[in-house]
Design a protein around this motif. Structure first.
Motif, short mmCIF file in Angstrom:
data_model
loop_
_atom_site.label_atom_id
_atom_site.label_comp_id
_atom_site.label_asym_id
_atom_site.label_seq_id
_atom_site.Cartn_x
_atom_site.Cartn_y
_atom_site.Cartn_z
N LEU B 195 0.83 -1.21 0.00
CA LEU B 195 0.00 0.00 0.00
C LEU B 195 0.86 1.26 0.00
CD1 LEU B 195 -2.74 -1.00 2.63
CD2 LEU B 195 -3.00 -0.90 0.16
N GLY B 196 2.18 1.10 0.15
CA GLY B 196 3.06 2.26 0.19
C GLY B 196 2.92 3.07 1.47
N LEU B 197 2.57 2.39 2.58
CA LEU B 197 2.42 3.10 3.86
C LEU B 197 3.69 2.95 4.69
CD1 LEU B 197 -1.10 1.86 5.04
CD2 LEU B 197 -0.52 4.08 4.06
N PRO B 198 4.17 4.03 5.33
CA PRO B 198 5.30 3.89 6.24
C PRO B 198 4.92 2.90 7.35
CG PRO B 198 4.70 6.21 5.96
CD PRO B 198 3.66 5.40 5.28
N ALA B 199 5.87 2.05 7.74
CA ALA B 199 5.54 1.07 8.78
C ALA B 199 6.75 0.71 9.61
CB ALA B 199 4.95 -0.19 8.16
N VAL B 200 6.52 0.53 10.91
CA VAL B 200 7.53 0.08 11.86
C VAL B 200 6.93 -1.09 12.63
CG1 VAL B 200 8.96 0.69 13.87
CG2 VAL B 200 8.52 2.39 12.08
N VAL B 201 7.68 -2.19 12.74
CA VAL B 201 7.19 -3.34 13.51
C VAL B 201 8.11 -3.57 14.70
CG1 VAL B 201 6.18 -4.42 11.47
CG2 VAL B 201 8.49 -5.06 12.18
N ALA B 202 7.70 -4.42 15.61
CA ALA B 202 8.49 -4.82 16.77
C ALA B 202 8.92 -3.62 17.63
CB ALA B 202 9.71 -5.64 16.35
N ALA B 203 8.06 -2.61 17.70
CA ALA B 203 8.34 -1.43 18.53
C ALA B 203 7.67 -1.65 19.89
CB ALA B 203 7.82 -0.16 17.86
N ALA B 204 8.38 -2.31 20.78
CA ALA B 204 7.79 -2.70 22.06
C ALA B 204 7.29 -1.47 22.80
CB ALA B 204 8.83 -3.44 22.90
N GLY B 205 6.10 -1.57 23.37
CA GLY B 205 5.58 -0.48 24.20
C GLY B 205 4.63 0.45 23.50
N VAL B 206 4.63 0.50 22.17
CA VAL B 206 3.73 1.46 21.49
C VAL B 206 2.27 1.15 21.73
CG1 VAL B 206 5.14 2.33 19.59
CG2 VAL B 206 3.96 0.14 19.35
N ASP B 207 1.98 -0.10 22.05
CA ASP B 207 0.56 -0.44 22.23
C ASP B 207 0.00 0.08 23.56
OD1 ASP B 207 2.30 -2.22 23.35
OD2 ASP B 207 1.05 -3.99 23.06
#
Lengths: 92, 561
Positions: B195-207
């Motif tokens: 979709l061409g969206l910026p994405a970051v995974v495994a960012a502990a704590g953001v939730d």
């Protein structure tokens, strides 16, 4: 008990949009209307205002279905619903 | 300012407010009874109120939806207060069952009926499940599961996202994806890139961040920061200006010194192919044929298959189109091919192996591919997924030849195929590295398991070694048979340079990434790419490999990639 037989005119049968429109119309009559495939016992008839019942009925284009209702306004309600079934709702 | 480091999986710098994905709904336990002090009448009234509440929410959404979505939402709204569903649930409530459990079971029965009917009705079963979850959420007074609805664009934050969560994702409303779990190969990463969206995974704590928090997301660096300042705002503005240049690929993949590396597209059908051709793709490096037939109960007919494949060939006249035969199994079950009860599906009868358990499907597919290729000018290549031995490669080549298909090849996803690529390539005309599966099998780490995300990284030096060995096998074989890459790795511009340095001939990726990969590749010579590849091979961790490669590619920082 009033009863009418109608032939499903919608090209996709009584699924999807035709089923939504028909279920809403059946609910709006204020009368308890049942629907069954022609030739099936009346006690297996299902609630015509339920989209889930209509979907599990499996009525295709050209299927004959029987509508039944009782009490005040039954005949007028059935007449209106038959007219709707015999219209191609996919084309509306 | 609070920082959350993670793994960047899709580039882009953006500032926005976040919305948390509600936690998945737990099943009301079997046998759950009415709470003490609640009468059946009260529970019935609560259920009817919840049903009406869900119905009006869905109607509200239908009013603002486009024509197609509107019809679906209107039908779903009707299901929410459907007399058959509600009556069945009330019957259960009268026997003492809790309202939540009653609607759960009543819907279950409807779903079973719809699934039995098959076809279109079976597809509607998911709508009933959606309605059920919404009614239970409303009864419990928690937010409905699924992507939050909003008029305003937002950054979606979740523990992880599954394909079902993202099916309804609207990229004009969701402007970036951030997950606390997941890894570089997770579904979140794949959907974000497509979709061409910026994405970051495994960012502990953001939730744990509250809804509405303003954050800065850098999908290349893999960082999230709260309370963005002037620097972050300037970076987001610069990215927006850059993004337009990164959206255009000139259709010629090459290094700075003119070594040609055709950049191809991964597609799932004709619709994707038309978009990919418009984005400048030099061909198709991976047609995922199973995507034409997902959720199908039965094998598609010859004519259906011919039509699906022809649509892709017609989008690329005169260009190469690599068709992968049905890759069913594990995360992509096809009921007519796969056994859902396998204890370990990733190591089970999947890909080419389904030809043993369901003989005939592959031959009929090859016949359909050959028929679809007739009368088009596309250069049609065919490859089998999950090949492990030279014998399997030889048998696939003979099936292709019997069908009149001239260019048979194999996917290299199983480490055994990488290690014996010389013998395998003697049997076929080309190989294509599927880096997602190659990574999961090399590291023995299930792609779908969040806790193993660090292992599931295509920068793992062991994976790079297997890429090197596959190319070395091709050189030893001596026939000049090309080794391409068609996994997610090819879409990472820095890793793409490493792959070219390792001797990979073509790169196939989501069409969105073509321009970025093309732009970075054009800044290095083949010799520089080889030097960068050597550095990455010698690294002792994926993070170090990535860092060493990125240090040599200043263009990445310049473009915000």
């Amino acid at each position: 008990m009033s009863e009418r037989t109608a032939t499903v005119a919608s090209s996709s049968g009584l699924h999807a949009r035709p089923a939504s429109l028909f279920a809403e119309a059946a609910a709006e009559t204020g009368v308890e209307v049942t629907i069954a495939m022609a030739g099936t016992p009346a006690e297996d008839a299902m609630d015509a205002s339920s989209i889930l019942s209509l979907m599990t009925l499996g009525a295709e284009h050209g299927s004959e279905v029987v509508l039944r209702a009782e009490g005040d306004g039954a005949d007028a309600a059935l007449d209106a619903l038959v007219k709707m079934l015999e219209t191609d709702l996919d084309a509306v | 300012m609070q920082n959350f480091p993670g793994v960047g999986v899709s580039p882009g710098r953006i500032i926005g407010t976040i919305r948390q994905m509600p936690a998945p709904l737990a099943d009301p336990p079997a046998g759950e009874m009415l709470a003490s002090g609640i009468s059946a009448e009260e529970a019935t009234l609560a259920l009817q109120a919840a049903a009406k509440d869900v119905q009006s929410q869905l109607r509200e959404r239908a009013a603002g939806a486009s024509a197609d979505a509107k019809a679906v939402l209107e039908a779903t709204a009707l299901m929410a207060a459907d007399p058959m569903l509600i009556k069945a649930a009330i019957k259960l409530i009268k026997t003492g069952t809790s309202a939540e459990r009653a609607v759960w079971e009543a819907a279950e029965a409807v779903v079973a009926m719809l699934v039995n009917l098959g076809g279109y009705m079976a597809e509607r079963a998911t709508d009933v499940l959606d309605v059920r979850a919404r009614i239970v959420a409303s009864l419990r007074g928690v937010p409905a599961p699924g992507i939050p609805t909003s008029e305003e664009p937002f950054i979606l934050v979740a523990e992880d996202l599954a394909p079902a969560d993202t099916a309804t994702l609207d990229p004009t409303i969701v402007i970036a994806l951030v997950t606390a779990g997941g890894g570089p190969q997770s579904h979140t990463a794949i959907i974000a890139r497509s979709l061409g969206l910026p994405a970051v995974v495994a960012a502990a704590g953001v939730d744990t961040l509250p809804d509405g928090t303003e954050v800065y997301v850098d999908g290349a660096a893999g960082t999230i920061a709260t309370e963005p300042g002037d620097d972050e705002r300037a970076a987001a503005v610069a990215w927006a200006a850059n993004a337009s240049t990164l959206a255009v690929f000139d259709g010629a993949g090459t290094t700075a010194d003119g070594h040609l590396v055709p950049l191809l597209a991964n597609v799932g059908g004709a619709k994707d192919a038309i978009k990919a051709a418009a984005a400048g793709a030099q061909g198709v490096g991976l047609l995922r044929t199973e995507f034409c037939f997902l959720e199908r109960e039965t094998e598609p007919s010859h004519d259906e298959q011919v039509e699906a494949y022809r649509g892709v060939f017609d989008a690329f006249p005169g260009k190469k189109v690599v068709v992968r035969t049905l890759d069913a199994g594990a995360d992509k079950p096809l009921p007519f091919l796969t056994d859902a009860t396998e204890p370990n599906p990733a190591l089970g009868v999947r890909g080419y192996r389904t030809d043993m358990s369901s003989p005939g499907v592959l031959e009929r597919q090859l016949a359909a591919i050959a028929a679809a290729a007739e009368g088009t000018t596309a250069d049609v290549w065919v490859m089998a997924p999950m090949i492990s031995t030279p014998d399997e490669a030889a048998r696939f080549a003979s099936l292709c030849s019997a069908a009149g298909l001239k260019t048979p090849g194999v996917m290299v996803e199983v480490p055994s195929a990488a290690v014996t690529s010389e013998s395998i390539l003697r049997e076929v005309a080309f190989a294509s590295l599927g880096t997602n599966d190659l990574t999961q099998y090399t590291m023995a780490a299930d792609r779908q398991l969040g806790p193993l995300a660090a292992l599931n990284n295509p920068w793992q030096p062991a994976v790079l070694q297997l890429v090197r060995l596959t190319v070395a096998g091709s050189i030893a074989e001596g026939g000049g048979k090309p080794v391409g890459v068609c996994g997610e790795a090819a879409a990472d511009p820095a890793l793409a340079v490493v792959l070219v340095g390792l001797g990979v001939a073509t790169l196939s990726m989501t069409a969105r990434s073509l321009a970025a990969v093309g732009a970075v590749l054009a800044t290095v010579t083949l010799k520089e790419a080889q030097e960068i590849a050597t550095l990455a091979l010698r690294a002792t961790s994926p993070a170090q490999a990535r860092e060493l490669a990125r240090e040599k590619l200043p263009i990445l920082a310049e473009l915000g990639l």
